[in-house]
Design an enzyme around this catalytic site. Structure first.
Site, PDB file in Angstrom:
ATOM      1  N   CYS A  64       0.819  -1.228   0.000  1.00 12.80           N
ATOM      2  CA  CYS A  64       0.000   0.000   0.000  1.00 12.80           C
ATOM      3  C   CYS A  64       0.842   1.262   0.000  1.00 12.80           C
ATOM      4  O   CYS A  64       1.661   1.487   0.899  1.00 12.80           O
ATOM      5  CB  CYS A  64      -0.942  -0.006   1.197  1.00 12.80           C
ATOM      6  SG  CYS A  64      -1.978   1.471   1.308  1.00 12.80           S
ATOM      7  N   ARG A  67      -0.142   4.594   2.983  1.00 18.67           N
ATOM      8  CA  ARG A  67      -0.032   4.334   4.417  1.00 18.67           C
ATOM      9  C   ARG A  67       0.228   5.547   5.302  1.00 18.67           C
ATOM     10  O   ARG A  67       0.190   5.435   6.526  1.00 18.67           O
ATOM     11  CB  ARG A  67       1.049   3.276   4.666  1.00 18.67           C
ATOM     12  CG  ARG A  67       0.609   1.891   4.269  1.00 18.67           C
ATOM     13  CD  ARG A  67       1.691   0.874   4.561  1.00 18.67           C
ATOM     14  NE  ARG A  67       2.643   0.737   3.460  1.00 18.67           N
ATOM     15  CZ  ARG A  67       3.817   0.115   3.566  1.00 18.67           C
ATOM     16  NH1 ARG A  67       4.194  -0.379   4.730  1.00 18.67           N
ATOM     17  NH2 ARG A  67       4.611  -0.005   2.508  1.00 18.67           N
ATOM     18  N   TRP A 230      -9.272   5.524  -0.387  1.00 17.39           N
ATOM     19  CA  TRP A 230      -9.788   6.090  -1.637  1.00 17.39           C
ATOM     20  C   TRP A 230      -8.889   5.608  -2.751  1.00 17.39           C
ATOM     21  O   TRP A 230      -7.821   5.039  -2.507  1.00 17.39           O
ATOM     22  CB  TRP A 230      -9.839   7.616  -1.586  1.00 17.39           C
ATOM     23  CG  TRP A 230      -8.573   8.237  -1.096  1.00 17.39           C
ATOM     24  CD1 TRP A 230      -7.404   8.398  -1.791  1.00 17.39           C
ATOM     25  CD2 TRP A 230      -8.326   8.748   0.225  1.00 17.39           C
ATOM     26  NE1 TRP A 230      -6.454   8.974  -0.987  1.00 17.39           N
ATOM     27  CE2 TRP A 230      -6.994   9.207   0.248  1.00 17.39           C
ATOM     28  CE3 TRP A 230      -9.119   8.880   1.391  1.00 17.39           C
ATOM     29  CZ2 TRP A 230      -6.420   9.781   1.386  1.00 17.39           C
ATOM     30  CZ3 TRP A 230      -8.534   9.447   2.518  1.00 17.39           C
ATOM     31  CH2 TRP A 230      -7.213   9.890   2.512  1.00 17.39           C
ATOM     32  N   GLU A 235      -5.090   3.048 -10.471  1.00 19.44           N
ATOM     33  CA  GLU A 235      -5.753   1.756 -10.252  1.00 19.44           C
ATOM     34  C   GLU A 235      -6.884   1.573 -11.263  1.00 19.44           C
ATOM     35  O   GLU A 235      -7.130   0.487 -11.765  1.00 19.44           O
ATOM     36  CB  GLU A 235      -6.330   1.669  -8.840  1.00 19.44           C
ATOM     37  CG  GLU A 235      -5.297   1.754  -7.735  1.00 19.44           C
ATOM     38  CD  GLU A 235      -5.961   1.604  -6.383  1.00 19.44           C
ATOM     39  OE1 GLU A 235      -6.287   2.636  -5.770  1.00 19.44           O
ATOM     40  OE2 GLU A 235      -6.182   0.459  -5.941  1.00 19.44           O
TER      41      GLU A 235
HETATM   42  N1  ARG Z   1      -6.893  -1.968  -7.094  1.00 13.63           N
HETATM   43  C1  ARG Z   1      -8.210  -2.249  -6.609  1.00 13.63           C
HETATM   44  C2  ARG Z   1      -9.247  -1.740  -7.607  1.00 13.63           C
HETATM   45  O1  ARG Z   1      -8.887  -1.131  -8.579  1.00 13.63           O
HETATM   46  C3  ARG Z   1      -8.461  -1.627  -5.249  1.00 13.63           C
HETATM   47  C4  ARG Z   1      -7.450  -1.957  -4.172  1.00 13.63           C
HETATM   48  C5  ARG Z   1      -7.477  -1.025  -2.979  1.00 13.63           C
HETATM   49  N2  ARG Z   1      -7.183   0.335  -3.374  1.00 13.63           N
HETATM   50  C6  ARG Z   1      -7.153   1.402  -2.572  1.00 13.63           C
HETATM   51  N3  ARG Z   1      -6.910   2.557  -3.090  1.00 13.63           N
HETATM   52  N4  ARG Z   1      -7.389   1.298  -1.276  1.00 13.63           N
HETATM   53  O2  ARG Z   1     -10.427  -1.866  -7.426  1.00 13.63           O
END
Ligand code: ARG
Length: 354
Positions: A64, A67, A230, A235
């Site tokens: 992560c 953090r 968030w 991602e």
């Molecule tokens: N990578 C995952 C997604 O695209 C989510 C993982 C957690 N991500 C976060 N920013 N807490 O759905």
């Protein structure tokens, strides 16, 4: 039993040490715990222990980048509830509290360590269907979507059908619950310059709430403990929409941009990727939904590293997960090694229940 006591002791020492509680109090608590373990085979953590443990688990999450904010985690204690309907209501409460109309609050809801299991990977996620014209929706959800269908769920067959919550208590068959749509905040993706972008009809949900991992604290495994932060833009923009085994949008975006997709040296993938990520970040920003770009996230992670060093702790990390998938070498993370040693408390993968 020996293992649990050992784990409990090392966690309690960290908890009392970091929160400046007295040695004496700590020893009283330790003997109480030992007594409970000897007589019942387990022990019950106080809400303070649980809350601090959940935060430490975040601090210890090597993959992560977010953090820095570990201390701000909101911990909701639902260990006492057992009925599936009550669990469903607690999950809705989590969604609403965490979403907070877009001003996302990092939150975890902890259920009883026994007898509760949430089958979903995330509380809100899109279904994926294999059809004879190819995959519709999120290919990563195909197996779980089939499970839901076998349990009687019928999707709309669209690209963005929110899956139902699948909740199992004890050894009962799992039950399905639809999430009322007013709980689901989503962001339609558009681009500041490319008007055609909205024709792609992309959208994504606001809050990533992981529900498949277990929280491990002081020898206790909380197998149902959904948590969220968030999104970091990449991602969604560099993985969920871009991976060729996910929504695979780069070829069509490049085509709309008029790029030469015949030659990889035209860097059409890179150019499409950048515009897609711009679109994601700006759409979330415009809608007032919390999101962080990867440059800011890397800077925040640097502050986390500094804070930890000042507290006399070393930071563990998984380099391959910490480097962002877009422009990795523009961040400091790319240029240094990380020690991927695994500490507890932590969030761990566990076998799928289906
Ligand atoms: N990578 C995952 C997604 O695209 C989510 C993982 C957690 N991500 C976060 N920013 N807490 O759905």
């Amino acid at each position: 039993m020996k293992v649990m006591l050992k784990e409990a002791e090392s966690f309690i020492r960290i908890f009392y040490g970091e929160t400046n509680q007295s040695e004496q109090e700590m020893h009283i608590r330790l003997s109480e715990i030992e007594q409970q373990i000897v007589t019942t085979g387990s022990y019950e953590q106080t809400i303070e222990e649980l809350a601090y443990g959940a935060k430490l688990a975040w601090r210890n999450s090597n993959k992560c980048i977010g953090r820095l904010f570990w201390q701000s985690l909101h911990v909701i204690d639902k260990r006492h509830i057992q009925a599936d309907v009550a669990i469903f209501e607690a999950l809705l409460e989590h969604i609403q509290f965490a979403t907070n109309e877009g001003r996302i609050r990092p939150t975890i809801t902890v259920f009883s360590p026994q007898n509760v299991r949430i089958w979903n990977h995330q509380l809100i996620r899109y279904a994926g269907y294999e059809t004879n014209v190819g995959t519709i929706g999120d290919p990563d959800s195909i197996a779980f979507t089939k499970v839901c269908q076998n349990l009687g769920w019928q999707g709309q067959g669209g690209n963005f059908d929110v899956l139902p919550l699948v909740i199992q208590t004890s050894n009962n068959p799992p039950k399905l619950f639809d999430i009322p749509k007013e709980y689901i905040l989503e962001v339609p993706i558009r681009h500041p310059e490319f008007e055609w972008f909205e024709d792609l009809q992309l959208k994504w949900y606001a809050v990533p709430m992981i529900s498949s991992m277990k929280l491990e604290v002081g020898g206790i495994s909380y197998v149902a403990a959904p948590f969220n932060g968030w999104y970091m833009g990449t991602e969604i923009g560099a993985r969920n929409f871009a991976d060729d085994d996910r929504y695979n949008m780069l070829p069509i975006i490049a085509e709309y941009m008029g790029l030469n997709t015949k030659s990889s040296a035209s860097l059409w993938k890179d150019r499409a990727l950048v515009e897609l990520n711009v679109a994601v970040l700006l759409s979330y920003k415009e809608d007032g939904v919390s999101i962080v770009d990867h440059h800011t996230a890397a800077q925040q992670f640097k502050r986390f590293e500094t804070n930890e060093a000042e507290a006399g702790r070393d930071v563990t990390g998984n380099w391959a997960w910490l480097v962002p998938p877009v422009s990795p070498a523009t961040t400091h993370i790319y240029h240094k090694p990380y020690n991927n040693e695994k500490k507890t408390p932590n969030y761990l993968y566990q076998p799928l229940p289906y």
